[in-house]
Design an enzyme around this catalytic site. Sequence first.
Site, mmCIF file in Angstrom:
data_model
loop_
_atom_site.group_PDB
_atom_site.id
_atom_site.type_symbol
_atom_site.label_atom_id
_atom_site.label_comp_id
_atom_site.label_asym_id
_atom_site.label_seq_id
_atom_site.Cartn_x
_atom_site.Cartn_y
_atom_site.Cartn_z
ATOM 1 N N LEU A 138 0.801 -1.375 -0.025
ATOM 2 C CA LEU A 138 0.012 0.065 0.032
ATOM 3 C C LEU A 138 0.913 1.226 0.041
ATOM 4 O O LEU A 138 1.900 1.247 0.618
ATOM 5 C CB LEU A 138 -0.851 -0.015 1.166
ATOM 6 N N ASP A 139 0.413 2.234 -0.627
ATOM 7 C CA ASP A 139 1.215 3.540 -0.780
ATOM 8 C C ASP A 139 1.280 4.102 0.865
ATOM 9 O O ASP A 139 0.555 3.763 1.620
ATOM 10 C CB ASP A 139 0.456 4.634 -1.453
ATOM 11 N N LYS A 140 2.267 5.055 1.165
ATOM 12 C CA LYS A 140 2.655 5.512 2.498
ATOM 13 C C LYS A 140 1.440 6.037 3.086
ATOM 14 O O LYS A 140 1.131 5.809 4.190
ATOM 15 C CB LYS A 140 3.727 6.436 2.310
ATOM 16 N N THR A 142 -1.934 5.826 2.241
ATOM 17 C CA THR A 142 -3.095 5.154 2.041
ATOM 18 C C THR A 142 -3.093 4.144 3.112
ATOM 19 O O THR A 142 -2.326 3.477 3.308
ATOM 20 C CB THR A 142 -3.002 4.131 0.829
ATOM 21 N N ARG A 238 -4.972 6.128 -7.821
ATOM 22 C CA ARG A 238 -4.619 7.467 -7.764
ATOM 23 C C ARG A 238 -4.663 7.825 -9.367
ATOM 24 O O ARG A 238 -5.036 8.977 -9.893
ATOM 25 C CB ARG A 238 -3.499 7.630 -7.132
#
Length: 339
Positions: A138-140, A142, A238
Amino acid sequence: MSADTVFSITVTAETGERLDLLVAKHGELSRTQAATLIATGHVLVNGARQKASYRAEAADAVHVTVPAPPGRDVVPENIPLDIVYEDEHLLVVNKAAGMVVHPAPGNWSGTLVNALMGRGEPLAEGGGDDRAGLVHRLDKDTSGLLVVAKTDAAHRVLSSALAARQVTRRYVAVCWGHLTGDALTVDKPIARDPRDRTRMAIIQTGKAARTDFTRLARFDSVDLLRAHLHTGRTHQIRIHLSSVGHPVIGDDTYGGGGGRKLAALPPRRHFLHAAWLRFKHPVSGDVVDLRSPLPLDLRQSLAVLSDMPELATHQDPLDVFGFYRTDDPPVRAPRDADD
């Protein structure tokens, strides 16, 4: 430690293209990185070294080795984690926004992997110590559900299921503006942005990427969406929403960072949360169905954007909008539309 990355290119349509550009494109590298690999002998064309200016010819076989970066030991750290499921084969973490998933330059400590190793439990070797146990990422900024394998066998099964699209991952997002309909599929390839290596972009030669979006509610200036991933490219949701002109609110990278005060979001937070995860257990075959209610910061933001202050204290506002339904729920209009 991470292993070297090795890949091969068989030249077809790229006839006449410079070698450094060819390697950069296929390896998702900068041109400078590609030129350095060529100069240091890590790129061979038909078994021989060539210059960066070499023009590729049809049927050329290009072999590229990208050395692993200088290794650093991953230090176990005592960092609390929200574990929502665990057995001897795997665990599922409810990751907080702001936590980086694995160590990398600039983030050697404080990551999810540091925290996992600090628990003292076994982890699948996966991609090396720096990505021990990780099945996906997961993105930082998110938040939400992420699977970690404890054994190599579980890692292989879960990774194969992910590649075969047998793992259901559904995210909740809020985007600026309004989609043209209540359902939207974005099927656009994604690759590293050649002009900015920290970003991703829609690139026709990139990797296939598909996201299904369902609008759950339409408010004055935003839409509440459920996003279903069919692939798992970096920044996929995104970049897909940004590509259709409706970036995720709070997303400073892809055009959604303005209006943060209006959205009642804290700094560096975007409205994207991995809320629903469903997969077959790699050993028992039983269905594991897990849900992560919206965290407090996103509940508060949704309460402001929807003009429904009661959502800020609701146990799981996603239930209000039919997020967990298997059929498409009716779209909820703003309150004044019901008057």
